[in-house]
Design a protein around this motif. Structure first.
Motif, PDB file in Angstrom:
ATOM      1  N   GLN A  66       0.857  -1.190   0.000  1.00 39.99           N
ATOM      2  CA  GLN A  66       0.000   0.000   0.000  1.00 39.99           C
ATOM      3  C   GLN A  66       0.893   1.239   0.000  1.00 39.99           C
ATOM      4  O   GLN A  66       1.987   1.204   0.549  1.00 39.99           O
ATOM      5  CB  GLN A  66      -0.907   0.042   1.239  1.00 39.99           C
TER       6      GLN A  66
ATOM      7  N   ARG B 133      -0.808   5.935   3.680  1.00 37.63           N
ATOM      8  CA  ARG B 133      -2.247   6.197   3.699  1.00 37.63           C
ATOM      9  C   ARG B 133      -2.544   7.512   4.413  1.00 37.63           C
ATOM     10  O   ARG B 133      -2.148   7.704   5.559  1.00 37.63           O
ATOM     11  CB  ARG B 133      -2.985   5.038   4.374  1.00 37.63           C
TER      12      ARG B 133
ATOM     13  N   GLU C 194      -5.906   8.867   3.962  1.00 38.95           N
ATOM     14  CA  GLU C 194      -7.340   9.054   3.734  1.00 38.95           C
ATOM     15  C   GLU C 194      -7.999   9.744   4.931  1.00 38.95           C
ATOM     16  O   GLU C 194      -7.618   9.518   6.091  1.00 38.95           O
ATOM     17  CB  GLU C 194      -8.035   7.703   3.498  1.00 38.95           C
TER      18      GLU C 194
ATOM     19  N   THR D 269      -5.242  -1.868  -4.622  1.00 44.36           N
ATOM     20  CA  THR D 269      -3.970  -1.207  -4.334  1.00 44.36           C
ATOM     21  C   THR D 269      -3.301  -0.720  -5.616  1.00 44.36           C
ATOM     22  O   THR D 269      -2.679   0.351  -5.633  1.00 44.36           O
ATOM     23  CB  THR D 269      -3.024  -2.150  -3.570  1.00 44.36           C
TER      24      THR D 269
ATOM     25  N   ASN E 192      -4.621   2.565  -6.231  1.00 43.93           N
ATOM     26  CA  ASN E 192      -4.072   3.550  -5.293  1.00 43.93           C
ATOM     27  C   ASN E 192      -2.642   3.946  -5.656  1.00 43.93           C
ATOM     28  O   ASN E 192      -2.237   5.106  -5.470  1.00 43.93           O
ATOM     29  CB  ASN E 192      -4.108   2.998  -3.860  1.00 43.93           C
TER      30      ASN E 192
ATOM     31  N   GLN F  66      -1.548   7.677  -6.373  1.00 42.05           N
ATOM     32  CA  GLN F  66      -0.609   8.381  -5.496  1.00 42.05           C
ATOM     33  C   GLN F  66       0.772   8.572  -6.113  1.00 42.05           C
ATOM     34  O   GLN F  66       1.373   9.631  -5.960  1.00 42.05           O
ATOM     35  CB  GLN F  66      -0.471   7.617  -4.167  1.00 42.05           C
TER      36      GLN F  66
END
Length: 413
Positions: free
Chosen positions: A138, A141, A143, A200, A203, A207
């Motif tokens: 990941q 994070r 969020e 993922t 993501n 990102q």
């Protein structure tokens, strides 16, 4: 392409947990297939949990100089935010640079890197010149939902003092911003990214602006296996006892189950936040939910708990993938989970378990459905075992990883 024996260097700086278990099983598979796997780690890496010396050919450990100032902070104050590390991150990065330089002068075919508990994306990519893989479970994070759930926790000690709290929070915010920017920077140096789910993968695109290949993990279904034990009246959830794992949601959901059939909730964590544990115990008492929280239990005990549970319940916020549903299904235990993140890729709704919206009554109704319908429970249980055998074994996961390694080596020629 000739599938020759590979000489593989592995780097990690992981804590205990699912990522370390996954790494352990990957190395186990690779060495069993005749490949040479040597592990290079800073001494900050967790090697008490599933020590890699049991499965790798060699484990080479590098010194990390301690931080005098941080050690003193830990000694003086009763509560220090986890983000303030006891080691110097700069010293960890210097150690990783040294590891990279040694690997550049080695004969390894490829360097396989896991994430870093201090910087997320390890700085080693900045210095590596050999073909490498970054297994990114990941990105860092940030969020909003995680900030909200973490703010539920009652903090104690000097950092909660009204005069100090605003400054402490400002300091933490600055560190989080720095860590986020550093993760983005280091990820830019990585060239071949593997990940655990399409959730993922998206993501990572969002990102880092970088592509990745999905290489699903697997579970040891020779170890996590049905034992045909009598089921007790509890539901099980597994994972570090921290706010993002959603245990408070589970407690409030179970409170919606009629008292006469309401199961106990058993939580197993590799580590836990004591302040959060106390909050969960209070919440459970207020909602008349029996709660038992266990930490650092053996694999044998964990497997027995999976096999004696009526169900496994799983509700972390936006979990990238989640090992727990695989372990549960391998043991023949149906899963009730929230329809978020990677859970949508591992739990087959209405076949091996039930997925619901993040709604306490809906989640409770899904639990009730499986508690009361033995025929459906039996069907899900049998389906789960077959499903793991068909797609999620260690051998299948190992083959996926190995195929990606061969592809990357060929592309780098």
């Amino acid at each position: 392409m000739n599938k020759k024996q590979l000489k593989i260097a592995v780097f990690h700086n992981l804590p205990s947990g699912g990522a370390k278990r996954s790494l352990y099983t990957y190395i186990q598979y690779l060495t069993q297939q005749g490949h040479i796997v040597d592990v290079f780690i800073p001494e900050t890496a967790n090697e008490e949990y599933l020590p890699l010396e049991n499965v790798a050919n060699n484990v080479i450990k590098y010194e990390v100089k301690p931080s005098f100032i941080r050690e003193k902070i830990y000694q003086i104050f009763s509560y220090v935010p986890a983000i303030i590390k006891q080691v110097s991150v700069n010293n960890v990065m210097k150690t990783e640079q040294k590891i990279a330089e040694d690997l550049n002068n080695s004969s390894y075919d490829i360097v396989y890197c896991e994430q870093d508990q201090y910087t997320m994306t390890p700085v080693i990519f900045k210095y590596l010149k050999k073909p490498s893989i970054y297994y990114c479970a990941q990105p860092i994070r940030n969020e909003q939902i995680l900030k909200k759930v973490n703010n539920q926790k009652t903090k104690a000690g000097i950092f909660n003092h009204p005069l100090i709290k605003p400054f402490a929070q400002m300091f933490i915010d600055q560190i989080e911003t720095r860590d986020y920017e550093r993760d983005i920077e280091f990820a830019e140096y990585s060239t071949n990214i593997l990940t655990n789910s399409y959730f993922t993968h998206e993501n990572i695109l969002r990102q880092y602006g970088k592509n990745s290949r999905v290489s699903y993990i697997g579970v040891d279904n020779q170890m996590f296996t049905p034992l045909n034990l009598e089921r007790d009246n509890y539901v099980l959830s597994v994972g570090t006892c921290i706010p993002p794992k959603g245990y408070d949601f589970l407690i409030r959901s179970i409170a919606n189950i009629p008292q006469k059939i309401r199961p106990e909730l058993v939580i197993v964590g590799n580590s836990s936040d004591q302040l959060w544990i106390e909050y969960l115990k209070t919440l459970a008492k207020e909602n008349k939910v029996e709660l038992d929280i266990l930490t650092q239990i053996s694999d044998d005990d964990l497997i027995r708990l999976y096999n004696k549970a009526k169900l496994v319940v799983y509700a972390p916020y936006l979990e990238p993938f989640g090992y727990v549903p695989l372990e549960a299904m391998a043991c023949g235990t149906p899963v009730v989970g929230v329809k978020e993140g990677g859970l949508r890729e591992s739990i087959l709704h209405n076949k091996t378990g039930l997925l619901t919206q993040r709604n306490e009554k809906d989640f409770a109704n899904a639990i009730i459905k499986l508690l009361e319908d033995q025929e459906l429970w039996n069907k899900f249980s049998a389906n789960g075992v077959k499903y793991i055998e068909s797609a999620w074994t260690l051998e299948k996961a190992g083959k996926r990883l190995l195929n990606n390694m061969y592809k990357i080596i060929e592309e780098n020629k």
